[in-house]
Design an enzyme around this catalytic site. Structure first.
Site, mmCIF file in Angstrom:
data_model
loop_
_atom_site.group_PDB
_atom_site.id
_atom_site.type_symbol
_atom_site.label_atom_id
_atom_site.label_comp_id
_atom_site.label_asym_id
_atom_site.label_seq_id
_atom_site.Cartn_x
_atom_site.Cartn_y
_atom_site.Cartn_z
ATOM 1 N N GLY A 12 3.012 74.999 86.033
ATOM 2 C CA GLY A 12 2.348 75.439 87.260
ATOM 3 C C GLY A 12 2.053 76.934 87.216
ATOM 4 C CG ASP A 13 3.164 79.180 89.611
ATOM 5 O OD1 ASP A 13 2.635 78.872 90.682
ATOM 6 O OD2 ASP A 13 4.383 79.074 89.389
ATOM 7 C CE LYS A 16 -2.403 73.923 89.189
ATOM 8 N NZ LYS A 16 -1.337 74.775 88.658
ATOM 9 N N GLY A 40 0.612 76.743 95.526
ATOM 10 C CA GLY A 40 0.003 77.879 96.197
ATOM 11 C C GLY A 40 -1.089 78.459 95.327
ATOM 12 C CG HIS A 41 -4.595 77.039 94.644
ATOM 13 N ND1 HIS A 41 -3.781 76.767 93.586
ATOM 14 C CD2 HIS A 41 -5.315 75.920 94.867
ATOM 15 C CE1 HIS A 41 -3.994 75.540 93.190
ATOM 16 N NE2 HIS A 41 -4.906 74.994 93.953
ATOM 17 C CB THR A 128 8.758 74.704 96.991
ATOM 18 O OG1 THR A 128 8.429 73.357 97.336
ATOM 19 C CG2 THR A 128 8.220 75.026 95.602
ATOM 20 C CD GLN A 223 3.028 70.891 92.355
ATOM 21 O OE1 GLN A 223 2.531 69.779 92.358
ATOM 22 N NE2 GLN A 223 3.066 71.624 93.445
ATOM 23 N NE ARG A 304 4.677 82.261 90.000
ATOM 24 C CZ ARG A 304 3.473 82.635 90.394
ATOM 25 N NH1 ARG A 304 2.748 83.464 89.653
ATOM 26 N NH2 ARG A 304 2.965 82.189 91.521
ATOM 27 C CE LYS A 330 -1.686 86.349 86.732
ATOM 28 N NZ LYS A 330 -0.361 86.251 87.327
ATOM 29 C CG LEU A 331 -6.770 87.884 77.100
ATOM 30 C CD1 LEU A 331 -5.799 87.135 76.189
ATOM 31 C CD2 LEU A 331 -8.183 87.815 76.524
HETATM 32 P P1 IMP Z 1 9.304 70.682 94.547
HETATM 33 O O1 IMP Z 1 7.942 70.398 94.066
HETATM 34 O O2 IMP Z 1 9.361 71.577 95.755
HETATM 35 O O3 IMP Z 1 10.108 69.431 94.719
HETATM 36 O O4 IMP Z 1 10.082 71.515 93.397
HETATM 37 C C1 IMP Z 1 10.418 70.937 92.141
HETATM 38 C C2 IMP Z 1 10.211 71.938 91.008
HETATM 39 O O5 IMP Z 1 8.820 72.186 90.851
HETATM 40 C C3 IMP Z 1 10.865 73.306 91.248
HETATM 41 O O6 IMP Z 1 11.302 73.815 90.004
HETATM 42 C C4 IMP Z 1 9.702 74.147 91.768
HETATM 43 O O7 IMP Z 1 9.897 75.527 91.509
HETATM 44 C C5 IMP Z 1 8.557 73.580 90.954
HETATM 45 N N1 IMP Z 1 7.248 73.750 91.610
HETATM 46 C C6 IMP Z 1 6.749 73.037 92.628
HETATM 47 N N2 IMP Z 1 5.517 73.461 92.943
HETATM 48 C C7 IMP Z 1 5.226 74.452 92.089
HETATM 49 C C8 IMP Z 1 4.072 75.261 91.890
HETATM 50 O O8 IMP Z 1 3.042 75.145 92.549
HETATM 51 N N3 IMP Z 1 4.161 76.170 90.892
HETATM 52 C C9 IMP Z 1 5.265 76.294 90.111
HETATM 53 N N4 IMP Z 1 6.348 75.555 90.258
HETATM 54 C C10 IMP Z 1 6.334 74.638 91.228
#
Ligand code: IMP
Length: 432
Positions: A12-13, A16, A40-41, A128, A223, A304, A330-331
């Site tokens: 994730g992150d 996107k 989160g975008h 989260t 994600q 992070r 992010k190069l």
């Molecule tokens: P959940 O999705 O809140 O159940 O979290 C489960 C795992 O996914 C945790 O390690 C969160 O940090 C990770 N996670 C959930 N959504 C994101 C995202 O948008 N970006 C990065 N990590 C995420």
């Protein structure tokens, strides 16, 4: 016209939202297909920094219909707040369609996640805390409440009372919390219902008809591949399926509709929450990546974990998603390192792995095998064409696409729309 899928290739992150925003110009529909307000975008557009969690970034374009498909879990309060936030900066959210089949995040999901994460102690997943896991669990247990339930008060009340009876027993007897009251939840959710009503649609039909009429459809995952419930680093994953294949199940279209699968790949790797991360750098270089990349969670503000590009997971993501191209983000963050590392394989238990080892214990023990490439000092933020990138940066990108086995389509060097450089996959190779 065919559909395209945008999928994260890491944890994730990857950026996107930025990629979707870049591609959105040519799109008629942008569809979010899984997750909830755990994503989160951050988008920088027309002078506004916008943080979107549920609403697809296509909402910034009046010509686009933004869609939330069945596979997303929706916290109606969060969705309405996001819509209000958009209205406040002059962006009209009226062209948002939400599937009536979406499961809702309920107050007891939030409450239960809080106590269960606490109960897990040092084994906590680091979620989260948005109620995502409990909502998907209820969906699978077939005791979930869907958006369409809101529009029949009798059904909604009956389902809520049945579920709440069991949830309250768990909350009070197992975790020693206070029970929740169905009347209060009902009042709130029926109020949300009135505001949501104009947006609720048969989104499967909408997209199907759009495709038949030659419209362009972008399916946007949240994600990333390594957080996928089936294909990721279970149990350190989210509770849905970010992989490209799930987009079809969520929206309700067939595989033949899809032409492009775009893998969003940060030029290095980050992860939030617990779980294995072979290329994590906990030393000063990792710290520097985090500072330069401003690597703090959009949703929770958590720092992070940072590390080097991992070609093993890039190849894996290419395989399990059927990627047709990469969008590297992010190069610019990599400027100023004497050398940049790329993980080409793992070593675990005396064996070399070029693919993600299939047993979790091996993945947890995986030591990265690095190749070091020459770094570059130039600030890339002002670069506006691929050919203007420093030779070392282009060499780095060449190596990435060779190792991943997927051509790079676009590279971004900053958060602005103008900082996305189209990289014809072959034209830059001659002088690299
Ligand atoms: P959940 O999705 O809140 O159940 O979290 C489960 C795992 O996914 C945790 O390690 C969160 O940090 C990770 N996670 C959930 N959504 C994101 C995202 O948008 N970006 C990065 N990590 C995420």
């Amino acid at each position: 016209m065919p559909a395209s899928i945008v999928v994260g290739t890491q944890w994730g992150d990857e950026g996107k939202g930025k990629a979707t925003d870049y591609l959105a110009d040519r799109m008629d529909f942008v569809v979010r297909y899984q997750g909830g307000n755990n994503a989160g975008h951050t988008i920088l557009a027309e002078g506004h920094t916008l943080k979107l969690q549920l609403i697809p970034s296509g909402i910034l374009y009046p010509h686009i219909t933004s869609v939330i498909a069945d596979g997303v879990v929706v916290d109606p309060r969060a969705l309405l707040e996001e819509m209000d936030g958009l209205s406040a900066v002059g962006i009209d959210p009226s062209h948002l369609a939400v599937s009536g089949n979406c499961h809702m995040i309920m107050p007891y999901h939030l409450e239960l996640e809080k106590v269960t994460e606490r109960f897990l102690g040092k084994n906590a997943l680091g979620t989260t805390k948005r109620g995502i896991g409990p909502a998907y669990a209820d969906k699978a247990a077939r005791i979930g409440l869907r958006i369409q339930d809101l529009f029949d008060e009798k059904i909604f009340r009956a389902k809520l009372e049945i579920v709440l009876r069991e949830k309250n027993l768990v909350l009070t007897r197992v975790y020693g919390r206070l029970p929740l009251t169905s009347d209060l939840i009902l009042d709130d959710y029926l109020r949300y219902a009135e505001r949501l009503r104009p947006h609720v649609a048969d989104t499967s039909r909408l997209i199907h008809d759009g495709l038949r009429a030659g419209k362009n459809v972008l399916l946007e995952g949240a994600q990333g591949t390594m957080l996928d419930l089936d294909k990721g680093t279970y149990p350190f994953v989210t509770s849905s399926n970010p992989v490209a294949g799930y987009a079809l199940a969520s929206v309700g279209i067939g595989p033949r509709e899809v032409e492009r699968v775009i893998g969003i790949t940060k030029a290095y790797v980050t992860r939030v929450g617990a779980g294995p991360f072979p290329t994590e750098d906990t030393g000063p270089e990792g710290e520097r990546l985090g500072e330069r990349g401003r690597e703090f969670g959009t949703v929770t503000g958590r720092k992070r974990r940072c590390g080097w590009f991992d070609a093993v997971i890039a190849r894996y993501a290419a395989r399990v998603n059927g990627l047709t191209e990469l969008f590297v983000t992010k190069l610019d963050v990599l400027s100023g390192f004497d050398s940049v590392k790329v993980c080409t394989a793992y070593r675990a238990d005396g064996t070399l792995y070029e693919d993600v080892p299939s047993h979790q214990s091996l993945f947890h023990a995986a030591e990265p095998v690095y190749e070091e490439l020459e770094g570059w000092d130039e600030d890339l933020a002002q670069v506006r064409a691929f050919a203007e990138l420093p030779a070392a940066a282009r060499k780095y990108l060449d190596r990435l696409q060779d190792l991943a086995g997927v051509p790079i389509g676009v590279v971004s060097v900053g958060p602005g729309r103008e900082q996305s450089l189209s990289a014809d996959a072959t034209s830059h190779r001659d002088d690299a």
